[in-house]
Design a protein around this motif. Sequence first.
Motif, PDB file in Angstrom:
ATOM      1  N   ASP A  43       0.832  -1.237  -0.026  1.00 44.74           N
ATOM      2  CA  ASP A  43       0.023   0.056  -0.035  1.00 44.74           C
ATOM      3  C   ASP A  43       0.847   1.147   0.059  1.00 44.74           C
ATOM      4  O   ASP A  43       1.709   1.349   0.855  1.00 44.74           O
ATOM      5  N   VAL A  44       0.626   2.329  -0.987  1.00 43.20           N
ATOM      6  CA  VAL A  44       1.300   3.421  -0.992  1.00 43.20           C
ATOM      7  C   VAL A  44       0.617   4.463   0.011  1.00 43.20           C
ATOM      8  O   VAL A  44       1.159   5.553   0.034  1.00 43.20           O
ATOM      9  N   ASP A  45      -0.607   4.147   0.333  1.00 45.00           N
ATOM     10  CA  ASP A  45      -1.061   5.040   1.155  1.00 45.00           C
ATOM     11  C   ASP A  45      -1.216   4.842   2.450  1.00 45.00           C
ATOM     12  O   ASP A  45      -0.725   3.840   2.931  1.00 45.00           O
ATOM     13  N   GLN A  46      -1.386   5.924   3.550  1.00 40.38           N
ATOM     14  CA  GLN A  46      -1.510   5.617   4.955  1.00 40.38           C
ATOM     15  C   GLN A  46      -2.839   5.798   5.748  1.00 40.38           C
ATOM     16  O   GLN A  46      -3.522   6.692   5.256  1.00 40.38           O
ATOM     17  N   PRO A  47      -3.012   4.970   6.790  1.00 40.72           N
ATOM     18  CA  PRO A  47      -4.365   5.153   7.399  1.00 40.72           C
ATOM     19  C   PRO A  47      -4.489   6.491   7.970  1.00 40.72           C
ATOM     20  O   PRO A  47      -3.193   7.027   8.457  1.00 40.72           O
ATOM     21  N   GLY A  48      -5.426   7.197   8.142  1.00 36.91           N
ATOM     22  CA  GLY A  48      -5.530   8.467   8.454  1.00 36.91           C
ATOM     23  C   GLY A  48      -5.536   9.481   7.360  1.00 36.91           C
ATOM     24  O   GLY A  48      -5.923  10.767   7.740  1.00 36.91           O
ATOM     25  N   SER A  51      -6.821  10.383   1.439  1.00 37.99           N
ATOM     26  CA  SER A  51      -7.040   9.369   0.427  1.00 37.99           C
ATOM     27  C   SER A  51      -7.209   7.978   0.718  1.00 37.99           C
ATOM     28  O   SER A  51      -7.953   7.181   0.048  1.00 37.99           O
ATOM     29  N   PHE A  52      -6.656   7.471   1.664  1.00 38.04           N
ATOM     30  CA  PHE A  52      -6.961   6.170   2.380  1.00 38.04           C
ATOM     31  C   PHE A  52      -8.373   6.213   2.749  1.00 38.04           C
ATOM     32  O   PHE A  52      -8.969   5.027   2.435  1.00 38.04           O
ATOM     33  N   ALA A  57     -13.650   3.854   1.805  1.00 41.59           N
ATOM     34  CA  ALA A  57     -15.139   4.204   1.819  1.00 41.59           C
ATOM     35  C   ALA A  57     -15.503   3.486   0.454  1.00 41.59           C
ATOM     36  O   ALA A  57     -16.912   3.313   0.246  1.00 41.59           O
ATOM     37  N   GLY A  58     -14.852   2.914  -0.534  1.00 39.04           N
ATOM     38  CA  GLY A  58     -15.134   2.047  -1.976  1.00 39.04           C
ATOM     39  C   GLY A  58     -14.789   2.949  -3.078  1.00 39.04           C
ATOM     40  O   GLY A  58     -15.150   2.252  -3.997  1.00 39.04           O
ATOM     41  N   ALA A  59     -14.005   3.958  -2.966  1.00 37.88           N
ATOM     42  CA  ALA A  59     -13.896   4.567  -4.201  1.00 37.88           C
ATOM     43  C   ALA A  59     -12.952   3.403  -5.186  1.00 37.88           C
ATOM     44  O   ALA A  59     -12.033   3.046  -4.596  1.00 37.88           O
ATOM     45  N   GLU A  75      -8.109   0.323  -7.041  1.00 39.56           N
ATOM     46  CA  GLU A  75      -8.428  -0.741  -6.512  1.00 39.56           C
ATOM     47  C   GLU A  75      -8.948  -1.834  -7.329  1.00 39.56           C
ATOM     48  O   GLU A  75      -9.880  -1.554  -8.200  1.00 39.56           O
ATOM     49  N   HIS A  76      -8.237  -3.019  -7.212  1.00 37.40           N
ATOM     50  CA  HIS A  76      -8.869  -4.331  -8.224  1.00 37.40           C
ATOM     51  C   HIS A  76     -10.189  -4.592  -7.755  1.00 37.40           C
ATOM     52  O   HIS A  76     -10.902  -4.890  -8.580  1.00 37.40           O
ATOM     53  N   ARG A  77     -10.646  -4.486  -6.358  1.00 34.60           N
ATOM     54  CA  ARG A  77     -11.813  -4.918  -5.761  1.00 34.60           C
ATOM     55  C   ARG A  77     -12.270  -6.271  -6.286  1.00 34.60           C
ATOM     56  O   ARG A  77     -13.331  -6.375  -7.004  1.00 34.60           O
ATOM     57  N   GLY A  78     -11.428  -7.195  -6.386  1.00 40.09           N
ATOM     58  CA  GLY A  78     -11.675  -8.777  -7.067  1.00 40.09           C
ATOM     59  C   GLY A  78     -11.420  -8.920  -8.425  1.00 40.09           C
ATOM     60  O   GLY A  78     -11.365  -9.897  -8.781  1.00 40.09           O
TER      61      GLY A  78
END
Length: 165
Positions: A43-48, A51-52, A57-59, A75-78
Amino acid sequence: MRIIGLAGWSGAGKTTLVRRLIPVLRARGLSVSTVKHAHHDFDVDQPGKDSFEHRQAGAAQVLVSSAKRWALMTEHRGAPEPALAALLARLDPVDLVIVEGFKREEVPKIEIHRAANGKPFLYPEDPLIRALATDAVPPEGAPPAMPLDEVEAIADAALRHAAKF
């Protein structure tokens, strides 16, 4: 655009070599991009971070932009992981794209091999390996080999064997 792959077992020094190759190629006046395959859930993103939170939220995609850079996270989302060709198509045109990992893709490659890993060479199983960068003595009949620390020679080989994409 031209493309060259760097393939090798984990711990062989692929990332170290990429970091050393880019400045050498840029000093020759070439524009360079890279595509890196991650073998784990990264993950290149960080909690908090906002963008995370957007992704959580599902973007499907989140584009983050600043005065210095922008990044698009998808996100591949499957869905299946995209093929290398689909990833390359997203890049802006450059002189050379270095692909790290993706050792099973149909692109010309330089194999990075470190004897201390105790792993076999990949080239006997991959006819697209055009050269070796290694600290070992390659067996008879191996592709042309260069020492791992001869970055200029490896850059020459990368340019010689790169294929048009």
